[in-house]
Design a protein around this motif. Sequence first.
Motif, PDB file in Angstrom:
ATOM      1  N   PRO A   1       0.793  -1.234   0.000  1.00 52.52           N
ATOM      2  CA  PRO A   1       0.000   0.000   0.000  1.00 52.52           C
ATOM      3  C   PRO A   1       0.826   1.285   0.000  1.00 52.52           C
ATOM      4  CG  PRO A   1       0.026  -0.973   2.183  1.00 52.52           C
ATOM      5  CD  PRO A   1       0.726  -1.943   1.284  1.00 52.52           C
ATOM      6  N   MET A   2       2.055   1.242   0.497  1.00 52.46           N
ATOM      7  CA  MET A   2       2.866   2.454   0.621  1.00 52.46           C
ATOM      8  C   MET A   2       3.667   2.681  -0.661  1.00 52.46           C
ATOM      9  SD  MET A   2       1.875   3.393   3.526  1.00 52.46           S
ATOM     10  CE  MET A   2       2.987   4.765   3.796  1.00 52.46           C
ATOM     11  N   LYS A   3       3.353   3.770  -1.370  1.00 57.69           N
ATOM     12  CA  LYS A   3       4.026   4.035  -2.644  1.00 57.69           C
ATOM     13  C   LYS A   3       4.588   5.455  -2.738  1.00 57.69           C
ATOM     14  CE  LYS A   3       1.208   0.743  -5.247  1.00 57.69           C
ATOM     15  NZ  LYS A   3       0.338   0.272  -4.171  1.00 57.69           N
ATOM     16  N   GLY A   4       4.276   6.301  -1.816  1.00 58.23           N
ATOM     17  CA  GLY A   4       4.696   7.695  -1.906  1.00 58.23           C
ATOM     18  C   GLY A   4       6.010   7.956  -1.199  1.00 58.23           C
ATOM     19  N   PRO A   5       6.357   9.243  -1.071  1.00 62.96           N
ATOM     20  CA  PRO A   5       5.608  10.384  -1.632  1.00 62.96           C
ATOM     21  C   PRO A   5       5.809  10.503  -3.143  1.00 62.96           C
ATOM     22  CG  PRO A   5       7.611  11.152  -0.582  1.00 62.96           C
ATOM     23  CD  PRO A   5       7.541   9.676  -0.318  1.00 62.96           C
ATOM     24  N   LEU A   6       4.781  11.012  -3.822  1.00 58.51           N
ATOM     25  CA  LEU A   6       4.825  11.166  -5.269  1.00 58.51           C
ATOM     26  C   LEU A   6       4.890  12.648  -5.617  1.00 58.51           C
ATOM     27  CD1 LEU A   6       2.047   8.578  -6.219  1.00 58.51           C
ATOM     28  CD2 LEU A   6       4.517   8.209  -6.125  1.00 58.51           C
ATOM     29  N   GLN A   7       5.826  12.995  -6.473  1.00 58.52           N
ATOM     30  CA  GLN A   7       5.990  14.384  -6.885  1.00 58.52           C
ATOM     31  C   GLN A   7       5.282  14.592  -8.221  1.00 58.52           C
ATOM     32  OE1 GLN A   7      10.051  15.656  -7.204  1.00 58.52           O
ATOM     33  NE2 GLN A   7       9.522  17.681  -8.011  1.00 58.52           N
ATOM     34  N   CYS A   8       4.141  15.256  -8.180  1.00 56.26           N
ATOM     35  CA  CYS A   8       3.340  15.463  -9.388  1.00 56.26           C
ATOM     36  C   CYS A   8       3.647  16.815 -10.018  1.00 56.26           C
ATOM     37  CB  CYS A   8       1.855  15.373  -9.064  1.00 56.26           C
ATOM     38  SG  CYS A   8       1.329  13.734  -8.530  1.00 56.26           S
ATOM     39  N   GLN A   9       3.703  16.829 -11.329  1.00 50.20           N
ATOM     40  CA  GLN A   9       3.996  18.058 -12.053  1.00 50.20           C
ATOM     41  C   GLN A   9       2.742  18.912 -12.193  1.00 50.20           C
ATOM     42  OE1 GLN A   9       5.840  16.992 -15.774  1.00 50.20           O
ATOM     43  NE2 GLN A   9       7.810  16.570 -14.810  1.00 50.20           N
ATOM     44  N   ARG A  10       2.925  20.202 -12.012  1.00 47.67           N
ATOM     45  CA  ARG A  10       1.817  21.146 -12.104  1.00 47.67           C
ATOM     46  C   ARG A  10       1.894  21.987 -13.380  1.00 47.67           C
ATOM     47  NH1 ARG A  10      -1.140  23.902  -7.907  1.00 47.67           N
ATOM     48  NH2 ARG A  10       0.243  22.935  -6.363  1.00 47.67           N
ATOM     49  N   ASN A  11       3.115  22.310 -13.802  1.00 46.11           N
ATOM     50  CA  ASN A  11       3.307  23.213 -14.933  1.00 46.11           C
ATOM     51  C   ASN A  11       3.660  22.445 -16.204  1.00 46.11           C
ATOM     52  OD1 ASN A  11       2.967  25.494 -13.201  1.00 46.11           O
ATOM     53  ND2 ASN A  11       5.088  25.236 -12.514  1.00 46.11           N
ATOM     54  N   GLY A  12       3.616  23.156 -17.323  1.00 42.70           N
ATOM     55  CA  GLY A  12       3.983  22.555 -18.596  1.00 42.70           C
ATOM     56  C   GLY A  12       2.782  22.035 -19.367  1.00 42.70           C
ATOM     57  N   ASP A  13       3.004  21.780 -20.637  1.00 42.37           N
ATOM     58  CA  ASP A  13       1.947  21.313 -21.533  1.00 42.37           C
ATOM     59  C   ASP A  13       1.740  19.809 -21.360  1.00 42.37           C
ATOM     60  OD1 ASP A  13       0.107  21.003 -23.525  1.00 42.37           O
ATOM     61  OD2 ASP A  13       1.516  21.283 -25.179  1.00 42.37           O
ATOM     62  N   ALA A  14       0.507  19.404 -21.096  1.00 44.35           N
ATOM     63  CA  ALA A  14       0.195  17.986 -20.888  1.00 44.35           C
ATOM     64  C   ALA A  14      -0.523  17.370 -22.084  1.00 44.35           C
ATOM     65  CB  ALA A  14      -0.659  17.825 -19.634  1.00 44.35           C
TER      66      ALA A  14
END
Length: 214
Positions: free
Chosen positions: A110-123
């Motif tokens: 169950p433990m997979k984080g922490p996850l660094q998600c991108q906020r900026n840029g073209d998706a």
Amino acid sequence: MNLDEATMSFAPDMIEMLARARADLRMGVPVVLDGASPVIMFSIETLTPQRLTQIKTLGTEAVLVITVQRANTLKAPAYDGDIARIALPKTVDTAWITAIANPADDLRAPMKGPLQCQRNGDATAHRAAIKLIKSARLLPAALVVPVSGAAEFATTNALTLLDLAATQTHLAALSPLHPVIHAALPTTVSDVGRLHVFRPEDGGEEHYAIEIGN
């Protein structure tokens, strides 16, 4: 040689290129998406340790793309709305990547984080990658890596090259269905019935319909 023969091309059209791309992804072969920000995309379901090692040698930042539903399960922020882009740590292996994408082992690990998600840029390319993988009936998760010189990169590595805008247009459209075969099919509901099989023009899964009665 007449004009028609001179202008005839044996090159695949966009529908055929998409069918080729789906087959490549199912085999674990990446596909190049050429747009404003070209990328090479991999299916997480068929990603091999060997190709992950090659990805790390490219020297660019790889991103793990998952759906918003999966992101919500992992408590990862989906800044792009329908997808989440997770920065790929440099030390992870394919087992870790698969665990992020596939919910099958959530109870065991169950433990997979922490996850660094991108906020900026073209998706845009990342979103198209998920749609293409879904259309290939694979686990909806992709590894996306920026590349420069998409056409040259694809040619050098013998990879399928797709125009991003054309890919988006075709993936958003419903493929026409063509009849393949039909046969009598008695059922408990009716002794008179027929089974019809249809095949989509884009090489997707076949569709079945049962006709009951005359």
